[in-house]
Motif scaffolding. Structure first.
Motif, PDB file in Angstrom:
ATOM      1  N   ALA A 179       1.489  -0.625 -12.162  1.00 38.43           N
ATOM      2  CA  ALA A 179       2.498   0.206 -11.498  1.00 38.43           C
ATOM      3  C   ALA A 179       3.608   0.659 -12.443  1.00 38.43           C
ATOM      4  O   ALA A 179       4.168   1.741 -12.275  1.00 38.43           O
ATOM      5  CB  ALA A 179       3.097  -0.530 -10.306  1.00 38.43           C
ATOM      6  N   PHE A 229       1.779  -5.547 -10.582  1.00 36.66           N
ATOM      7  CA  PHE A 229       2.848  -4.554 -10.687  1.00 36.66           C
ATOM      8  C   PHE A 229       3.165  -4.254 -12.148  1.00 36.66           C
ATOM      9  O   PHE A 229       3.295  -3.090 -12.540  1.00 36.66           O
ATOM     10  CB  PHE A 229       4.104  -5.053  -9.967  1.00 36.66           C
ATOM     11  CG  PHE A 229       5.122  -3.976  -9.714  1.00 36.66           C
ATOM     12  CD1 PHE A 229       5.165  -3.336  -8.496  1.00 36.66           C
ATOM     13  CD2 PHE A 229       6.017  -3.588 -10.700  1.00 36.66           C
ATOM     14  CE1 PHE A 229       6.103  -2.327  -8.252  1.00 36.66           C
ATOM     15  CE2 PHE A 229       6.952  -2.589 -10.477  1.00 36.66           C
ATOM     16  CZ  PHE A 229       6.994  -1.946  -9.247  1.00 36.66           C
ATOM     17  N   TRP A 258       0.822  -1.218   0.000  1.00 31.39           N
ATOM     18  CA  TRP A 258       0.000   0.000   0.000  1.00 31.39           C
ATOM     19  C   TRP A 258       0.857   1.270   0.000  1.00 31.39           C
ATOM     20  O   TRP A 258       0.689   2.114  -0.896  1.00 31.39           O
ATOM     21  CB  TRP A 258      -0.959  -0.004   1.193  1.00 31.39           C
ATOM     22  CG  TRP A 258      -1.938   1.127   1.144  1.00 31.39           C
ATOM     23  CD1 TRP A 258      -3.123   1.169   0.473  1.00 31.39           C
ATOM     24  CD2 TRP A 258      -1.797   2.401   1.786  1.00 31.39           C
ATOM     25  NE1 TRP A 258      -3.740   2.379   0.650  1.00 31.39           N
ATOM     26  CE2 TRP A 258      -2.951   3.162   1.457  1.00 31.39           C
ATOM     27  CE3 TRP A 258      -0.824   2.969   2.598  1.00 31.39           C
ATOM     28  CZ2 TRP A 258      -3.140   4.459   1.921  1.00 31.39           C
ATOM     29  CZ3 TRP A 258      -1.005   4.260   3.063  1.00 31.39           C
ATOM     30  CH2 TRP A 258      -2.152   4.998   2.730  1.00 31.39           C
ATOM     31  N   TYR A 262      -3.386   0.376  -3.278  1.00 33.55           N
ATOM     32  CA  TYR A 262      -3.393  -0.920  -3.956  1.00 33.55           C
ATOM     33  C   TYR A 262      -3.886  -0.845  -5.402  1.00 33.55           C
ATOM     34  O   TYR A 262      -3.759  -1.821  -6.142  1.00 33.55           O
ATOM     35  CB  TYR A 262      -4.246  -1.917  -3.169  1.00 33.55           C
ATOM     36  CG  TYR A 262      -3.602  -2.380  -1.891  1.00 33.55           C
ATOM     37  CD1 TYR A 262      -2.407  -3.101  -1.903  1.00 33.55           C
ATOM     38  CD2 TYR A 262      -4.176  -2.090  -0.656  1.00 33.55           C
ATOM     39  CE1 TYR A 262      -1.812  -3.520  -0.731  1.00 33.55           C
ATOM     40  CE2 TYR A 262      -3.590  -2.504   0.522  1.00 33.55           C
ATOM     41  CZ  TYR A 262      -2.401  -3.216   0.481  1.00 33.55           C
ATOM     42  OH  TYR A 262      -1.803  -3.634   1.650  1.00 33.55           O
ATOM     43  N   ASP A 263      -4.440   0.295  -5.792  1.00 31.23           N
ATOM     44  CA  ASP A 263      -4.812   0.434  -7.207  1.00 31.23           C
ATOM     45  C   ASP A 263      -3.577   0.432  -8.101  1.00 31.23           C
ATOM     46  O   ASP A 263      -3.685   0.262  -9.318  1.00 31.23           O
ATOM     47  CB  ASP A 263      -5.628   1.711  -7.438  1.00 31.23           C
ATOM     48  CG  ASP A 263      -4.838   2.973  -7.117  1.00 31.23           C
ATOM     49  OD1 ASP A 263      -4.212   3.034  -6.041  1.00 31.23           O
ATOM     50  OD2 ASP A 263      -4.849   3.902  -7.955  1.00 31.23           O
ATOM     51  N   ALA A 264      -2.396   0.591  -7.513  1.00 26.12           N
ATOM     52  CA  ALA A 264      -1.150   0.490  -8.283  1.00 26.12           C
ATOM     53  C   ALA A 264      -0.993  -0.895  -8.888  1.00 26.12           C
ATOM     54  O   ALA A 264      -0.240  -1.074  -9.853  1.00 26.12           O
ATOM     55  CB  ALA A 264       0.051   0.791  -7.383  1.00 26.12           C
ATOM     56  N   TYR A 265      -1.735  -1.878  -8.348  1.00 30.25           N
ATOM     57  CA  TYR A 265      -1.633  -3.259  -8.825  1.00 30.25           C
ATOM     58  C   TYR A 265      -2.966  -3.747  -9.401  1.00 30.25           C
ATOM     59  O   TYR A 265      -3.217  -4.946  -9.479  1.00 30.25           O
ATOM     60  CB  TYR A 265      -1.200  -4.175  -7.676  1.00 30.25           C
ATOM     61  CG  TYR A 265      -0.172  -3.532  -6.784  1.00 30.25           C
ATOM     62  CD1 TYR A 265       1.123  -3.276  -7.257  1.00 30.25           C
ATOM     63  CD2 TYR A 265      -0.489  -3.132  -5.492  1.00 30.25           C
ATOM     64  CE1 TYR A 265       2.060  -2.641  -6.455  1.00 30.25           C
ATOM     65  CE2 TYR A 265       0.445  -2.507  -4.677  1.00 30.25           C
ATOM     66  CZ  TYR A 265       1.713  -2.261  -5.166  1.00 30.25           C
ATOM     67  OH  TYR A 265       2.637  -1.630  -4.372  1.00 30.25           O
ATOM     68  N   PHE A 302       0.103   6.441  -6.881  1.00 34.14           N
ATOM     69  CA  PHE A 302      -1.262   5.926  -6.925  1.00 34.14           C
ATOM     70  C   PHE A 302      -1.927   6.152  -5.573  1.00 34.14           C
ATOM     71  O   PHE A 302      -1.327   6.700  -4.651  1.00 34.14           O
ATOM     72  CB  PHE A 302      -1.253   4.432  -7.270  1.00 34.14           C
ATOM     73  CG  PHE A 302      -0.716   4.131  -8.639  1.00 34.14           C
ATOM     74  CD1 PHE A 302      -1.568   3.963  -9.716  1.00 34.14           C
ATOM     75  CD2 PHE A 302       0.653   4.011  -8.851  1.00 34.14           C
ATOM     76  CE1 PHE A 302      -1.074   3.680 -10.979  1.00 34.14           C
ATOM     77  CE2 PHE A 302       1.158   3.729 -10.109  1.00 34.14           C
ATOM     78  CZ  PHE A 302       0.292   3.565 -11.180  1.00 34.14           C
ATOM     79  N   GLY A 339       2.598   1.663  -3.280  1.00 31.12           N
ATOM     80  CA  GLY A 339       1.702   2.185  -4.310  1.00 31.12           C
ATOM     81  C   GLY A 339       1.546   3.693  -4.213  1.00 31.12           C
ATOM     82  O   GLY A 339       1.548   4.404  -5.220  1.00 31.12           O
TER      83      GLY A 339
END
Length: 259
Positions: free
Chosen positions: A143, A139, A49, A60-63, A57, A52
């Motif tokens: 990401a 990722f 988290w 967790y939206d980075a993943y 970001f 990210g």
């Protein structure tokens, strides 16, 4: 700006990779300590988290782990499908002497063992599954902020998934083929939905089934090579079924994340 993000992404990936590999390398192999192993896995997911956030970001939206209305359906659907496919694969394996059924326990004892193992199995299989999905699929997908051609993403993620199993590569080509087929199915789930959640459900369901099916249908592996190839074939079936899922490139897309 892009160069700075690449350096951040590289450092972030190395951090997550080391934590993930530390679970087995340090926790299991060096210290033989389940608590340390679990600690590494939990730390990897938890640190995902702030990593990210550091990458620009919300977390967790980075993943591609955005929580949406469709998320429970994707997660539960993947879980149910994987459990079913694993059970069918074991039955087929028994029919062709890949597996041999073991003497069942006393029904009452087996029922208590099965029911009591479910809560532990749910957690113990979910955390490693989502950790590896973040590292080898989410990722790369979000990401990195790369505009992936879908098939290039699927192949790249699948190769990374194989290489991430550094302690299993010595098992030989059948193991590599199995892992690659796993990667194809799970990465395709990401492409088809624009989300990591279906892949998490499938991965979690397969790992959970490895724990629970043995309680329902006790068996012993007779042919490790054919067992690996049977699991690979099962995931190719899953891969085929995933093409029934409407492609969501416009909604989430194979595109960079927010700046």
């Amino acid at each position: 700006m892009l160069k700075d993000h690449r350096w951040r992404a590289a450092l972030a990936f190395v951090l997550l990779f080391l934590l993930y590999q530390g679970a087995e390398g340090v926790g299991a192999r060096l210290l033989d300590n389940v608590a340390v192993q679990a600690g590494f896995m939990l730390a990897m997911v938890a640190i995902g988290w702030p990593v990210g956030r550091w990458l620009g970001f919300r977390g967790y939206d980075a993943y591609a782990l955005d929580w949406q209305r469709s998320t429970p359906v994707l997660l539960a659907g993947g879980l149910a499908l994987a459990l079913l496919v694993k059970y069918v694969a074991v039955c087929i394996g028994m029919a062709f002497d890949v597996y041999v059924a073991q003497a069942p326990a006393v029904p009452s004892v087996a029922s208590v063992s099965f029911l009591s193992s479910i809560p532990w199995a749910l957690v113990a299989t979910f955390v490693p599954s989502i950790a590896e999905d973040i590292l080898t699929r989410g990722f790369l997908y979000r990401a990195l902020r790369v505009r992936w051609v879908p098939w290039v993403f699927v192949l790249s993620s699948s190769v990374l998934y194989v290489l991430n199993h550094i302690y299993r590569l010595s098992a030989g080509p059948a193991e590599w083929i199995m892992l690659f087929c796993f990667g194809l199915a799970y990465a395709t789930a990401v492409v088809r939905t624009g989300s990591l959640w279906l892949a998490v459900g499938l991965h979690w369901g397969w790992n959970l089934a490895n724990v629970l099916v043995g309680d329902i249908l006790p068996y012993q592996v007779v042919s490790p090579v054919w067992s690996s190839l049977l699991s690979a074939g099962a995931h190719l079936v899953v891969l085929g079924l995933l093409f029934a899922v409407p492609l969501q490139l416009e909604r989430e897309g194979l595109r960079p994340g927010p700046a």
